[in-house]
Design an enzyme around this catalytic site. Structure first.
Site, PDB file in Angstrom:
ATOM      1  N   CYS A 382      45.111  37.600  39.031  1.00 53.48           N
ATOM      2  CA  CYS A 382      44.897  38.447  40.162  1.00 53.48           C
ATOM      3  C   CYS A 382      46.396  39.162  40.129  1.00 53.48           C
ATOM      4  CB  CYS A 382      44.739  38.083  41.391  1.00 53.48           C
ATOM      5  SG  CYS A 382      44.136  39.303  42.703  1.00 53.48           S
ATOM      6  N   HIS A 508      39.459  35.353  40.460  1.00 61.69           N
ATOM      7  CA  HIS A 508      40.034  33.976  40.699  1.00 61.69           C
ATOM      8  C   HIS A 508      39.273  32.879  40.128  1.00 61.69           C
ATOM      9  CE1 HIS A 508      43.455  35.145  43.581  1.00 61.69           C
ATOM     10  NE2 HIS A 508      42.754  36.259  43.609  1.00 61.69           N
ATOM     11  N   GLU A 510      39.856  30.081  39.614  1.00 57.98           N
ATOM     12  CA  GLU A 510      40.126  28.690  40.048  1.00 57.98           C
ATOM     13  C   GLU A 510      39.052  28.546  41.053  1.00 57.98           C
ATOM     14  OE1 GLU A 510      42.761  31.322  42.617  1.00 57.98           O
ATOM     15  OE2 GLU A 510      41.901  31.308  40.539  1.00 57.98           O
TER      16      GLU A 510
END
Length: 536
Positions: A382, A508, A510
């Site tokens: 990001c 994102h 993750e």
């Protein structure tokens, strides 16, 4: 009743691990073949944590449908491997907002609006409901805060009413509490637990199961005392000791027969659990073959929970590679040209995570420059990707004042610009580009080789994007646009040619990584860092 409920509360102090206990239970029930969903009810008045400072509250976890939620939902998803949604995180703010909107519409027919029944009814309406009447599922619902908090009382009252309406065999309460050990007297103290349970009982709620957090094993004598004073069978007084690794928690609670006791209370059939894959994952985590040093260069490093999902995803990548990621935390605000080489020398990989605002971004830009010029594996997420593009525009394209419009609205070279659909947005909360969006990967990129397919989905949380006016110039100078939105308008992923691993993503990744199924970008990043460590 098709849906059964397990309410999870906490007592004595915060930070006992209610979320991990709830998530562990979810994993154990799924291992027995049950369908599970999870919810978190938070007593704070914010609508959601989207506008909270990560240093104060920890990371904001984003679901597929674009809901900004508490970080506990990340634990839920990682443990039960289910994608949650807007119904999974309910706050006091959401409850009151809904009730007040109904009052303004006249839905209450001119009646006085009160905490009971209007607020409690609204809370009860948010408890999970099966999509069909026939759906069989166990809903695990965690209430944030601790028993005794003023703001938690409406939630506990709603649980009391719901248990009465649904029946105790359909809705049970699991209470997580603390058993402190006093070194001076060499004894464990049960009084805090007794006081916490008494407070619940004073509200008309009787816990069905007590999970006792302790640094030392809870003896049978202590369990008997707790059972006697708290009116709970001794078989339902369970210890929950600290574990070395987070993902050991379900295995530890399996030894304590947590799922067995829950199923007994719910009058459901117990089944033989299948935990072999989870055990294999934990063994890989505990017995790595190597170590890599990963520098995480961010602006919220004072509180590691601000990057909780990033840390967990790095661990997942390590599990897949039988490698332990040794995280070196670096405050990007403290990183400058004089200290750059000294601080980043020895890092096998550099990760720059997301964030907002100008503070610390110069350090992120320097970290991206170091990774690019020293050929160190790099992953930018990001804001991390955006700062890598700013660095490239300054030092390769030659635009010394290149910047993001978020950081410098007057820059002559805004390589990162406000998204067109964000230009009229005034409010901060819930107005970013949020949730899961498709990305089309380009041929002959590292990214497509990692994912093994052309179209992927990633979760997003941003307001700015790559300025397409500079796309051609970036590509001419060696930056690859590795992935875009299906209409090719939004740059989703970038790479740098002739670099072993330099990847940036606007999403994102993750948030979608799992301990037993690492996200491809994190697995690829760790594998590249391992290669760099062995052959630099």
């Amino acid at each position: 009743m098709a849906v059964k409920y397990v309410f999870v509360t906490g007592g004595v102090v915060s930070g006992l691990g209610k979320g991990i206990t709830a998530a562990s239970l979810g994993r154990l029930l799924k291992a027995r073949g049950y369908q599970v969903t999870m919810q978190k009810f938070d007593p704070y008045i914010n609508i959601d944590p989207g506008t909270m400072n990560p240093i104060q509250h920890g990371e904001v976890f984003v679901t597929d449908d674009g809901t900004e939620t508490d970080l506990d939902l990340g634990h839920y998803e990682r443990f039960i491997n289910e994608s949650l949604d807007k119904n999974s995180n309910v706050t006091t703010g959401k409850i009151y907002w809904s009730v007040l909107q109904k009052e303004r519409r006249g839905d209450f027919g001119g009646g006085t609006v009160q905490v009971i029944p209007h607020i409690t009814n609204e809370i009860k309406s948010r408890f999970y409901r099966g999509k069909t009447e026939e759906e069989e599922r166990i809903a695990i619902i965690e209430v944030g805060g601790t028993v005794g908090d003023i703001e938690s009382q409406p939630f506990l009252e709603a649980i009391r009413q719901f248990q009465h309406e649904a029946g105790r065999e359909n809705a049970i309460l699991l209470h997580v509490t603390l058993i402190p050990y006093l070194k001076a007297s060499c004894e464990m103290k049960t009084k805090p637990t007794q006081a916490s349970v008494k407070e619940l009982q004073g509200m008309g709620i009787q816990p069905d199961i007590l999970v006792c957090r302790s640094e030392y094993p809870v003896t049978e004598e202590v369990k008997e005392k707790i059972a006697l004073f708290c009116n709970v069978p001794i078989s339902r007084v369970l210890q929950n000791l600290d574990v070395e690794y987070l993902y050991e928690a379900p295995l530890a609670m399996e030894k304590e027969k947590l799922a067995d006791v829950v199923l007994e209370c719910l009058h459901l059939q117990n089944r033989e659990p299948d935990l072999e894959d989870w055990k294999a994952m934990v063994n890989s985590l505990k017995d790595p073959c190597g170590t890599v040093k990963i520098a995480v260069v961010g602006k919220y490093t004072q509180l590691h929970d601000a990057y909780l999902s990033v840390v967990e995803a790095l661990k997942h990548g390590g599990i897949a590679c039988r490698t332990k990621p040794d995280i070196i935390w670096m405050d990007s605000e403290e990183l400058d040209e004089r200290s750059l080489d000294q601080r980043l020398h020895g890092a096998d990989g550099i990760l720059v995570p997301g964030g907002f605002g100008n503070r610390g971004t110069q350090g992120m830009i320097l970290a991206a420059w170091y990774a690019r010029t020293h050929r160190v594996p790099f992953l930018g997420i990001c804001l991390g990707m955006q700062m890598a593009i700013v660095e490239y525009a300054r030092n390769v394209l030659g635009y010394q004042d290149a910047n993001s419009m978020e950081l410098d609205a007057e820059t002559k070279h805004p390589v990162i610009a406000l998204m067109p659909d964000q230009e009229s947005v005034k409010n901060l909360g819930g107005t970013l580009r949020l949730g899961s969006y498709p990305c089309i990967l380009k041929e002959d990129t590292i990214s497509i080789s990692l994912f093994g397919k052309k179209e992927i989905q990633e979760r997003h949380r941003h307001r700015y994007e790559v300025n397409n006016a500079y796309r051609a110039q970036l590509m001419e100078k060696g930056m690859m646009i590795a992935g875009t939105s299906p209409d090719d308008r939004i740059v989703e992923m970038i790479e740098i040619k002739k670099h072993p691993f330099f990847v940036g993503t606007q999403g994102h990744p993750e948030f979608k990584s799992r301990p037993d199924q690492a996200h491809p970008l994190f697995e690829g990043f760790i594998r590249s860092a391992l290669h760099y460590a062995n052959f630099q």
